[in-house]
Design a protein around this motif. Structure first.
Motif, short mmCIF file in Angstrom:
data_model
loop_
_atom_site.label_atom_id
_atom_site.label_comp_id
_atom_site.label_asym_id
_atom_site.label_seq_id
_atom_site.Cartn_x
_atom_site.Cartn_y
_atom_site.Cartn_z
N ARG A 68 62.46 27.77 28.59
CA ARG A 68 63.88 27.57 28.91
C ARG A 68 64.54 26.62 27.91
O ARG A 68 65.68 26.83 27.50
N ALA A 69 63.81 25.58 27.50
CA ALA A 69 64.35 24.62 26.52
C ALA A 69 64.58 25.31 25.18
O ALA A 69 65.64 25.14 24.57
N LEU A 70 63.61 26.10 24.73
CA LEU A 70 63.77 26.79 23.45
C LEU A 70 64.91 27.79 23.51
O LEU A 70 65.73 27.86 22.59
N HIS A 71 65.00 28.53 24.60
CA HIS A 71 66.08 29.51 24.75
C HIS A 71 67.44 28.84 24.70
O HIS A 71 68.39 29.35 24.10
N PHE A 72 67.56 27.67 25.33
CA PHE A 72 68.81 26.90 25.34
C PHE A 72 69.24 26.53 23.93
O PHE A 72 70.43 26.51 23.61
N LEU A 73 68.27 26.26 23.06
CA LEU A 73 68.58 25.87 21.68
C LEU A 73 69.03 27.05 20.82
O LEU A 73 69.60 26.86 19.75
N ALA A 74 68.77 28.26 21.29
CA ALA A 74 69.16 29.50 20.60
C ALA A 74 68.73 29.54 19.14
O ALA A 74 69.53 29.76 18.24
N PRO A 75 67.42 29.38 18.87
CA PRO A 75 66.96 29.46 17.48
C PRO A 75 67.00 30.90 16.98
O PRO A 75 67.02 31.84 17.79
N PRO A 76 67.00 31.10 15.67
CA PRO A 76 67.06 32.45 15.12
C PRO A 76 65.72 33.20 15.18
O PRO A 76 65.63 34.33 14.75
N TYR A 77 64.67 32.55 15.73
CA TYR A 77 63.34 33.17 15.82
C TYR A 77 62.63 32.60 17.04
O TYR A 77 63.13 31.70 17.71
N GLY A 78 61.47 33.14 17.33
CA GLY A 78 60.71 32.72 18.50
C GLY A 78 59.63 31.71 18.16
O GLY A 78 59.52 31.26 17.01
N ALA A 79 58.84 31.36 19.17
CA ALA A 79 57.79 30.36 18.97
C ALA A 79 56.54 30.74 19.75
O ALA A 79 56.61 31.38 20.80
N ARG A 80 55.42 30.33 19.21
CA ARG A 80 54.13 30.44 19.89
C ARG A 80 53.70 29.01 20.20
O ARG A 80 53.72 28.15 19.32
N VAL A 81 53.35 28.79 21.47
CA VAL A 81 53.01 27.43 21.90
C VAL A 81 51.64 27.46 22.56
O VAL A 81 51.38 28.24 23.47
N HIS A 82 50.76 26.59 22.06
CA HIS A 82 49.49 26.36 22.75
C HIS A 82 49.64 25.03 23.46
O HIS A 82 49.88 24.00 22.83
N LEU A 83 49.56 25.05 24.79
CA LEU A 83 49.74 23.86 25.60
C LEU A 83 48.39 23.36 26.09
O LEU A 83 47.71 24.02 26.86
N ASP A 84 47.98 22.20 25.58
CA ASP A 84 46.76 21.53 26.02
C ASP A 84 47.18 20.58 27.13
O ASP A 84 47.69 19.49 26.87
N LYS A 85 47.05 21.04 28.36
CA LYS A 85 47.62 20.36 29.54
C LYS A 85 46.67 19.29 30.07
O LYS A 85 45.55 19.58 30.46
N HIS A 86 47.16 18.04 30.10
CA HIS A 86 46.40 16.92 30.66
C HIS A 86 47.13 16.30 31.85
O HIS A 86 46.50 15.66 32.69
N ILE A 87 48.45 16.44 31.91
CA ILE A 87 49.23 15.92 33.03
C ILE A 87 49.06 16.89 34.19
O ILE A 87 49.35 18.08 34.05
N PRO A 88 48.58 16.41 35.34
CA PRO A 88 48.37 17.33 36.47
C PRO A 88 49.67 18.04 36.89
O PRO A 88 50.74 17.44 36.89
N VAL A 89 49.54 19.30 37.24
CA VAL A 89 50.67 20.12 37.67
C VAL A 89 51.12 19.68 39.06
O VAL A 89 50.30 19.43 39.94
N SER A 90 52.44 19.57 39.25
CA SER A 90 53.05 19.23 40.54
C SER A 90 52.54 17.90 41.11
O SER A 90 52.40 17.75 42.32
N ALA A 91 52.31 16.93 40.23
CA ALA A 91 51.82 15.61 40.67
C ALA A 91 52.91 14.54 40.63
O ALA A 91 52.63 13.38 40.87
N GLY A 92 54.15 14.94 40.29
CA GLY A 92 55.23 13.96 40.25
C GLY A 92 55.23 13.10 39.00
O GLY A 92 55.88 12.06 38.96
N LEU A 93 54.50 13.53 37.98
CA LEU A 93 54.40 12.76 36.74
C LEU A 93 55.31 13.29 35.64
O LEU A 93 55.29 12.80 34.52
N GLY A 94 56.11 14.31 35.96
CA GLY A 94 57.10 14.82 35.01
C GLY A 94 56.54 15.63 33.86
O GLY A 94 57.17 15.72 32.81
#
Length: 114
Positions: free
Chosen positions: A78-104
């Motif tokens: 959603r953030a990338l789409h909002f910026l409206a870049p002229p091309y797309g992105a590939r993102v590898h997310l190495d997740k360490h912050i627990p999901v839905s833990a209130g840590l943002g």
């Protein structure tokens, strides 16, 4: 594909939160005190001219994180789409912050993308 970026997205904790009056748009005024902590997700981002503008392909192996076919549900996309870049992105997310833990974690990931 262009050279990639490696970005850290740090977690936060709420040290204080006050919910104040109701605004005219139906949302509440909020007064909060946040502190960044050392816990972070790491995103490896490669911008790819072969992808349609603003399209994001996310790879993450943590359950509950929208990736692959569900990438459009992720705040990073959603953030990338909002910026409206002229091309797309590939993102590898190495997740360490627990999901839905209130840590943002999701919000922090989106801010790091911007």
């Amino acid at each position: 594909m262009s050279d990639g970026l490696r970005v850290r997205a740090y977690a936060k904790v709420n040290l204080g939160l006050q919910i104040r009056g109701l605004r005219s748009d139906g949302y509440h005024e909020v007064c909060t005190l946040l502190q960044v902590i050392d816990l972070s997700d790491v995103m490896s981002i490669s911008f790819d001219q072969r992808l349609p503008p603003g399209e994001t392909r996310i790879c993450c192996h943590v359950p509950g994180v929208p990736a692959g076919d569900r990438s459009a549900e992720n705040l990073i996309s959603r953030a990338l789409h909002f910026l409206a870049p002229p091309y797309g992105a590939r993102v590898h997310l190495d997740k360490h912050i627990p999901v839905s833990a209130g840590l943002g974690g999701g919000s922090s990931d989106a801010a790091a993308m911007i």
